[in-house]
Design a protein around this motif. Structure first.
Motif, PDB file in Angstrom:
ATOM      1  N   PHE A 106      -5.190  10.801 -10.110  1.00 19.37           N
ATOM      2  CA  PHE A 106      -4.404   9.665  -9.619  1.00 19.37           C
ATOM      3  C   PHE A 106      -4.293   9.655  -8.099  1.00 19.37           C
ATOM      4  N   ALA A 107      -4.400  10.824  -7.476  1.00 21.58           N
ATOM      5  CA  ALA A 107      -4.450  10.850  -6.008  1.00 21.58           C
ATOM      6  C   ALA A 107      -5.690  10.108  -5.523  1.00 21.58           C
ATOM      7  N   GLY A 108      -6.841  10.372  -6.159  1.00 16.36           N
ATOM      8  CA  GLY A 108      -8.067   9.690  -5.786  1.00 16.36           C
ATOM      9  C   GLY A 108      -8.006   8.201  -6.035  1.00 16.36           C
ATOM     10  N   LEU A 109      -7.345   7.800  -7.125  1.00 13.01           N
ATOM     11  CA  LEU A 109      -7.238   6.386  -7.471  1.00 13.01           C
ATOM     12  C   LEU A 109      -6.179   5.664  -6.652  1.00 13.01           C
ATOM     13  N   GLY A 110      -5.412   6.421  -5.840  1.00 16.36           N
ATOM     14  CA  GLY A 110      -4.381   5.795  -5.018  1.00 16.36           C
ATOM     15  C   GLY A 110      -3.183   5.331  -5.817  1.00 16.36           C
ATOM     16  N   LYS A 111      -2.788   6.115  -6.812  1.00 21.05           N
ATOM     17  CA  LYS A 111      -1.666   5.747  -7.685  1.00 21.05           C
ATOM     18  C   LYS A 111      -0.643   6.885  -7.741  1.00 21.05           C
ATOM     19  N   SER A 112       0.411   6.676  -8.489  1.00 13.89           N
ATOM     20  CA  SER A 112       1.474   7.669  -8.621  1.00 13.89           C
ATOM     21  C   SER A 112       1.501   8.217 -10.042  1.00 13.89           C
ATOM     22  N   VAL A 113       1.927   9.470 -10.180  1.00 14.15           N
ATOM     23  CA  VAL A 113       2.036  10.079 -11.497  1.00 14.15           C
ATOM     24  C   VAL A 113       3.107  11.159 -11.461  1.00 14.15           C
ATOM     25  N   THR A 114       3.803  11.318 -12.561  1.00 12.85           N
ATOM     26  CA  THR A 114       4.778  12.399 -12.737  1.00 12.85           C
ATOM     27  C   THR A 114       4.373  13.238 -13.934  1.00 12.85           C
ATOM     28  N   LEU A 115       4.250  14.537 -13.715  1.00 14.06           N
ATOM     29  CA  LEU A 115       3.839  15.470 -14.755  1.00 14.06           C
ATOM     30  C   LEU A 115       4.935  16.485 -15.017  1.00 14.06           C
ATOM     31  N   SER A 153      -1.671   6.491  -1.633  1.00 12.83           N
ATOM     32  CA  SER A 153      -2.205   5.174  -1.287  1.00 12.83           C
ATOM     33  C   SER A 153      -3.655   5.309  -0.832  1.00 12.83           C
ATOM     34  N   GLY A 154      -4.283   6.392  -1.250  1.00  6.79           N
ATOM     35  CA  GLY A 154      -5.657   6.689  -0.850  1.00  6.79           C
ATOM     36  C   GLY A 154      -5.703   7.976  -0.048  1.00  6.79           C
ATOM     37  N   LEU A 155      -6.803   8.701  -0.158  1.00  8.94           N
ATOM     38  CA  LEU A 155      -6.945  10.004   0.484  1.00  8.94           C
ATOM     39  C   LEU A 155      -7.957   9.943   1.615  1.00  8.94           C
ATOM     40  N   LYS A 156      -7.809  10.874   2.564  1.00  4.91           N
ATOM     41  CA  LYS A 156      -8.754  11.016   3.665  1.00  4.91           C
ATOM     42  C   LYS A 156      -9.316  12.428   3.661  1.00  4.91           C
ATOM     43  N   GLY A 157     -10.628  12.525   3.767  1.00  8.38           N
ATOM     44  CA  GLY A 157     -11.286  13.819   3.734  1.00  8.38           C
ATOM     45  C   GLY A 157     -10.847  14.734   4.864  1.00  8.38           C
TER      46      GLY A 157
END
Length: 430
Positions: A106-115, A153-157
């Motif tokens: 979900f980090a890659g997809l730019g979304k939120s998740v709770t585990l 909201s999207g990741l940067k390398g």
């Protein structure tokens, strides 16, 4: 409440041919990565009967991924579907450690998740490197005693440095970085064969992954098309279980469609201990009939001896005259299973991260309880070597990672019965 147990009559040699299932530890990250794709990807040779695989598929489906299963062909077809993030179902996600891979997904997809806090084997395994690595890529993560929440909201390398090689941590960063802007370099990564296969799948799906020992480079893309097809590698840990089984029962086996390329260090120690290994025409031939020698081993990141091999070598040491020394360099509390082995009459002393096995002493069948996956496999092996009947409870732990184990052992000449227990084995073994 009654539960299912394995009943093993010891003293039978393992003889014959065995075919391995797909590797659990390769399957679980491949399932998650395949769900990044916009088009379906197909995984073949999936061990669909494994408890952990069933939980991972169920979890991904509940989170919105589109997954179709073919029991006939042992294949799974995956794509992104309606993955939207949100709160993962606690009952499913808490039962499996690789629920952590949803953070990278979900980090890659730019979304939120709770585990919820991850499940898996009951020994201490940190996940701080997962969190610090994803934070460095730009994800926001908070956690408390019960849950982990990620928003992106999207990741940067960037460059991610691990203070210790981590298998699932490396996979998490690879999955997230495949959709990051720019290039991510993971230094001191774990680059074991399962992770190499993850890199192959991501590359087939459209990512750009390069790998060398302890270094992974992922050049992110805007989207992963998917459309890949890959066959899950055979389970080297399952193979090692049968190899040790032949060694402790003086048996001989042929493991079909398997070679030693992924377990070179384990094979070196096995040969030193007196087990003969011979590759011919794509199969591995094993003989445990020769004289055995005690050994001194220690676990290490790949290409060293894997921590999952450690409990199996401990049982091998029990049937060899003299002292064998096993040093665990990867995980704390990895010797929990030793107390159960002592029920067989095993003479094992544990001193911090080291176990000293005094081998060659009689082993007698016992009522025992699987403490974790590989510890449970060690109990099965000990039951095969012991005189008399062994009953193993909490076999759910074993079946998290071994598909059709009783049936495969029976085909090799062992006496193994799966049955309902008439009494609560928890009370017997505590």
């Amino acid at each position: 409440m009654p539960e299912e147990v394995y009943c093993i009559e010891g003293g039978k040699q393992l003889e014959g041919d065995v075919r391995l299932s797909g590797a659990k530890n390769a399957t679980l990250p491949l399932l998650v990565a395949a769900c990044l794709g916009e088009e379906p990807s197909i995984l073949d040779n999936v061990p669909l009967q494994l408890n952990d695989v069933q939980l991972q598929i169920q979890l991904l489906q509940l989170m919105g991924a589109k997954i179709e299963i073919s029991q006939i062909h042992n294949s799974v077809t995956c794509c992104r579907g309606q993955l939207s993030g949100g709160e993962a179902p606690t009952l499913v996600a808490s039962g499996i450690r690789t629920s952590l891979l949803l953070l990278g997904l979900f980090a890659g997809l730019g979304k939120s998740v709770t585990l919820p806090s991850p499940g898996g084997c009951n020994f201490e395994r940190k996940y701080d490197l997962h969190i610090s690595g994803l934070r460095k890529l730009g994800a926001s993560i908070s956690e408390d005693s019960k849950s982990i929440t990620l928003s992106s909201s999207g990741l940067k390398g960037t460059t991610v440095d691990f203070y210790v090689p981590t298998t699932t941590g490396t996979e998490n960063i690879m999955i997230g970085a495949s959709l990051a802007q720019g290039t991510t370099i993971i230094r001191n990564a774990n680059t074991r064969p399962e992770i190499q296969q993850l890199g192959q799948l991501l590359s087939q799906m459209g990512a750009r992954v390069r790998m060398q020992n302890r270094i992974v480079e992922v050049r992110g893309v805007k989207s992963l098309r998917g459309g890949a097809r890959i066959s899950v590698m055979p389970g080297w840990d399952e193979a090692l279980t049968y190899i040790v089984g032949a060694g402790i029962t003086q048996g001989s086996l042929r493991i079909l469609d398997f070679d030693l390329s992924n377990i070179a260090e384990e094979a070196r120690y096995l040969r030193q201990a007196g087990i003969e290994l011979f590759e011919w025409q794509g199969d591995l031939y094993v003989s445990g009939k020769g004289k055995k020698e005690s050994f001194d081993i220690f676990t290490a990141p790949y290409p060293g001896l894997d921590t999952d091999a450690q409990p199996l070598f401990t049982v091998l040491g029990l049937v060899i005259e003299g002292s064998s020394v096993i040093t665990e360099m990867r995980h704390a509390n990895r010797f929990q299973y030793v107390e159960q082995l002592r029920c067989f009459g095993a003479d094992i002393g544990v001193y911090g991260n080291t176990a000293i096995v005094q081998g060659g002493k009689p082993l007698v069948g016992a009522d025992v309880r699987a403490t974790d996956l590989r510890g449970g496999a060690a109990l099965v092996l000990c039951g095969l070597a012991a005189k008399g009947q062994t009953r193993i409870s909490n076999i759910y732990e074993i079946e998290r990672g071994y598909e059709n184990l009783p049936e495969k052992l029976i085909a090799l000449g062992a006496t193994v019965i799966r049955e309902r227990s008439d009494h609560d084995t928890n009370s017997v073994l505590q």
